[in-house]
Write a protein that holds these residues in place. Structure first.
Motif, short mmCIF file in Angstrom:
data_model
loop_
_atom_site.label_atom_id
_atom_site.label_comp_id
_atom_site.label_asym_id
_atom_site.label_seq_id
_atom_site.Cartn_x
_atom_site.Cartn_y
_atom_site.Cartn_z
N ASP A 176 0.82 -1.30 0.11
CA ASP A 176 -0.11 -0.11 0.11
C ASP A 176 0.83 1.06 -0.11
OD1 ASP A 176 -2.40 -1.47 0.18
OD2 ASP A 176 -2.39 -1.37 2.37
N VAL A 179 2.18 2.04 -3.47
CA VAL A 179 1.33 2.83 -4.51
C VAL A 179 1.23 4.22 -3.93
CG1 VAL A 179 -0.98 2.88 -5.14
CG2 VAL A 179 0.04 0.68 -4.67
N THR A 183 2.24 7.04 -6.41
CA THR A 183 1.39 8.27 -6.78
C THR A 183 1.93 9.87 -6.60
OG1 THR A 183 -0.48 6.93 -5.66
CG2 THR A 183 -0.92 9.22 -5.96
N HIS A 211 -2.11 -5.19 -7.92
CA HIS A 211 -2.38 -4.41 -6.71
C HIS A 211 -3.89 -4.13 -6.86
CE1 HIS A 211 -1.80 -2.22 -2.82
NE2 HIS A 211 -2.65 -1.29 -3.49
N HIS A 212 -4.28 -3.71 -7.91
CA HIS A 212 -5.52 -3.49 -8.21
C HIS A 212 -6.51 -4.62 -8.30
CE1 HIS A 212 -9.12 -3.04 -11.27
NE2 HIS A 212 -9.30 -1.78 -10.50
N THR A 215 -6.97 -5.17 -4.43
CA THR A 215 -7.61 -4.38 -3.59
C THR A 215 -8.70 -3.36 -4.07
OG1 THR A 215 -6.02 -2.75 -3.90
CG2 THR A 215 -5.16 -4.20 -2.42
N SER A 217 -7.81 -0.83 -5.75
CA SER A 217 -7.27 0.80 -5.63
C SER A 217 -7.62 1.38 -6.86
CB SER A 217 -5.82 0.60 -5.31
OG SER A 217 -5.15 1.82 -5.71
N THR A 218 -8.27 2.33 -6.78
CA THR A 218 -8.57 3.27 -7.87
C THR A 218 -7.39 4.13 -8.19
OG1 THR A 218 -9.54 5.17 -6.45
CG2 THR A 218 -11.07 3.48 -7.53
N SER A 219 -6.83 4.73 -7.44
CA SER A 219 -5.28 5.18 -7.84
C SER A 219 -4.32 4.35 -8.50
CB SER A 219 -4.64 5.68 -6.09
OG SER A 219 -3.30 6.31 -6.60
N ALA A 220 -4.19 3.04 -8.02
CA ALA A 220 -3.51 2.23 -8.87
C ALA A 220 -4.01 1.99 -10.32
CB ALA A 220 -3.29 0.84 -8.21
N TRP A 221 -5.23 1.70 -10.51
CA TRP A 221 -5.76 1.70 -11.93
C TRP A 221 -5.52 3.07 -12.56
CZ3 TRP A 221 -7.13 -2.09 -15.04
CH2 TRP A 221 -7.90 -1.54 -16.10
N GLU A 586 2.95 -9.16 -4.65
CA GLU A 586 1.36 -8.87 -4.58
C GLU A 586 0.78 -10.37 -4.60
OE1 GLU A 586 -1.02 -7.00 -4.28
OE2 GLU A 586 -0.07 -5.35 -3.95
#
Length: 673
Positions: A176, A179, A183, A211-212, A215, A217-221, A586
């Motif tokens: 986490d 990521v 960012t 990771h997406h 989890t 995760s919208t940030s990862a995507w 992951e």
């Protein structure tokens, strides 16, 4: 003058055969001469697709005055960094330590014993002449001081290699945090990380994708989707012939450095195949899925059309230059488009591909971009075909046709997995052909060699990344084909690699780049992170994980975790240089995921469900039935048959397994939970 490079298996070394410089290959002969004559070694390291290596060769190594100084006062040694990554790693560490930066061509001056006392990169002819004159005088008048400087450099580099005493686990919290760190360095406008130059951050993107998947995760995507789109729509990507250039010299991916490397394109092919599959499960990602699918098909076609060798392997690279001019094969003017397509289609193509009168590259020419998808795909297919045919009539960049083990391992995994996901059996067969060549030709007396060319195997032994990347490819190929011969080869290589490259420490299973019984260098190299490709540490961690999942070995899975430990510090500090370690990590969280599908009624529906929902980094093996009669049963399929006559899917995470399911909806739910 002896032409010692004429029997080399390196196209890069063969480019220097006719130099007036009396080059030696790296080896005992060169060091014996240096010690017998008490002359320092002039070490020049480069590779065939390197633009500035060619420039320095033409400016300096073809020059008689340079050759006279080199031949009289030094023992000149030429090294292909792709054939000898171990030698390159040692002296690149020295170059970075002395100058604060590295790159190729790399120029180092060594004592006759190999200790570096001066390091640099590209030198113009006047600079080189000045250096050679000054060093020649210093060696004559102050040899003891020069030697002491070299010894001090080696001692400092040795101290810097000491591993951390405590491992830093790559656990969910660290993933986490990685990521979050990425960012902060993400380019919000152009995609990618940092500023120019920009290299494709493929392993980081693969980590973000995994990771997406785990989890949501919208940030990862967002980071991976925007970067993948920007790279594929910019000049970094060959919009006409498929495949990616090595890097972009600008922030916005418009201006590529034009060489095409197998290791980049193999990793990008696999990532875009995973992206194509994942985008099918993400709301609003239809455009991304379409783009990724196109990139996968075009890149696979490029690999098989332009890099496949007659022996079945994949060649290393295409040069950045064409007849000494960088990018000449690839760039266009509006007038050239009109000459091929006619006035109307030429103007339309120029607007679509951002080919301007002023040019986006040099001398009024433009690289080709594709900022938007063509509104008329049929028209675009015709335009692309005509432009490709016209471009094929231009002079073409040189091909470095040596077959590198590690990079073919990456390509085997990519072609096999992409071929299975997109149902392209020809790609899978290409992976089989490459694996057959490497396993049958590059393993000599039980030891893996680094490379071959035109069927002749090189003398350099494989390094850690060769073993890790090839094992990864063989494990994936085993899963796709359900043939155990690939898994058996992987197991033999893995046992040898862990024994010869591994060292148990408090920090975990430490992987050295070279084997314990390899040719001794002044320093035993060990990569500090992932760069353009997985380092040996990450590659063997991934190999241990994949093999452990494929054979059901808790011991190998545990060792994979120990091999990830030494990567934890760099993953926490700068995840851009731990992309593959993070991707492997992951897959260890609540995993690795394994799926085995038996024979029986309804198997096709279960396979379709796996193609839809299998997370990236997971392993799926499908019983091949009659097509694999006579073959041993893959470990994941042993004692796992049909249930009440229907095909069954067996899903396991790590060492924990669910009950078998026979309905595709149940399987999708099990994979996506």
């Amino acid at each position: 003058m002896a032409h010692r490079l004429s029997d080399s298996t390196s196209p890069y070394l063969l480019q220097h055969v006719d130099n007036p410089v009396d080059w030696h290959e790296w080896g005992p002969e060169a060091f014996a001469e240096a010690q017998a004559t008490n002359r320092p070694i002039f070490l020049s390291v480069g590779y065939a697709a390197c633009h500035w290596c060619h420039v320095m060769a033409h400016e300096s190594f073809e020059d008689e005055s340079v050759a006279e100084l080199l031949n009289a006062g030094f023992v000149p040694v030429k090294v292909d960094r792709e054939e000898r990554p171990d030698v390159d790693a040692v002296y690149m560490d020295a170059t970075v330590a002395m100058t604060g930066q590295g790159g190729w061509p790399m120029t180092c001056l060594l004592t006759p014993e190999g200790e570096p006392f001066w390091c640099g990169t590209y030198l113009q002819r006047p600079q080189l002449l000045q250096l050679l004159t000054a060093i020649g005088g210093a060696w004559t008048e102050q040899e003891a001081q020069v030697r002491a400087s070299g010894t001090a450099v080696v001692e400092a580099l040795t101290r810097s290699q000491d591993p951390a005493q405590e491992p830093l686990p790559l656990d969910p919290d660290l993933l986490d945090a990685a990521v979050a760190t990425l960012t902060r360095s993400f380019d919000q406008e152009a995609g990618g990380f940092g500023t120019a130059p920009k290299f494709p951050p493929t392993m980081v993107l693969e980590f973000l994708l995994r990771h997406h998947a785990r989890t949501g995760s919208t940030s990862a995507w967002r980071m991976l989707e925007e970067t993948a789109t920007a790279m594929a729509r910019g000049g970094l990507y060959d919009q006409i012939g498929g495949g990616f250039a090595r890097y972009a010299v600008d922030r916005s991916w418009v201006l590529p450095h034009f060489e095409k490397m197998l290791y980049d394109n193999a990793q990008l092919l696999r990532f875009y195949a995973h992206l194509w599959q994942a985008a099918g499960r993400v709301e609003g990602a239809d455009a991304t899925r379409h783009l990724a699918g196109r990139v996968v098909r075009e890149t696979a076609e490029f690999l098989l059309r332009e890099l496949r060798t007659s022996e079945g392997g994949l060649a290393s690279s295409l040069d950045a230059d064409t007849e000494g001019v960088e990018g000449a094969t690839y760039v266009w003017t509006p007038a050239q488009l009109t000459a091929v397509l006619g006035a109307e289609d030429g103007a339309r193509a120029a607007e679509l591909l951002v080919v301007t009168l002023g040019g986006t590259f040099e001398h009024g020419a433009s690289t080709l971009q594709l900022p938007v998808e063509p509104s008329d795909p049929t028209w675009w297919d015709g335009v692309r075909t005509k432009l490709k045919a016209a471009r094929d009539q231009r002079p073409q960049p040189d091909l470095d046709d040596k077959v590198v083990t590690a990079w073919n391992g990456l390509a085997i995994a990519a072609l096999a997995e992409a071929g299975w996901l997109l149902e392209e059996p020809a790609w899978v067969q290409a992976a089989v052909d490459a694996a057959t060549l490497v396993v049958e030709s590059h393993v000599v007396d039980g030891r893996l060699r680094r490379s071959s060319r035109k069927g002749q195997v090189g003398v350099a032994e494989g390094v850690a990344e060769d073993h890790g990347d090839l094992i990864e490819g063989l494990v994936v190929l085993h899963a796709v084909t359900a043939q155990t011969r690939w898994l058996e080869s992987a197991g033999r290589l893995l046992d040898d690699a862990v024994a010869r490259f591994g060292e148990e420490t408090e920090a975990g299973l430490l992987i050295h780049d070279t084997a314990s019984d390899a040719e001794p260098l002044v320093l035993r190299p060990r990569a500090r992170g992932d760069n353009a490709e997985p380092c040996g540490q990450s590659a063997l961690a991934g190999a241990l994980l994949g093999y452990g999942a494929a054979v059901g070995s808790a011991q190998h899975l545990e060792r994979a975790g120990r091999a990830l430990g030494p990567m934890g510090t760099i993953a926490a500090r700068d995840p851009r240089f731990a992309g593959w370690a993070l991707a492997v990590a992951e897959s260890t969280v609540d995993g690795p995921l394994q799926v085995a599908i038996s024979d029986g009624t309804g198997q096709a529906e279960l396979v379709a469900a796996v193609r839809q929902a299998l997370p990236p980094g997971a392993l799926a093996v499908v019983a091949a039935g009659a097509s694999n009669q006579g073959q041993a049963t893959p470990p994941l399929l042993r004692d796992r048959g049909a249930v009440n006559g229907r095909a069954a899917a067996y899903v396991c995470r790590g060492t924990r397994c669910d009950l078998p399911v026979s309905e595709s909806e149940e399987l999708v739910a099990a994979l996506l939970r």
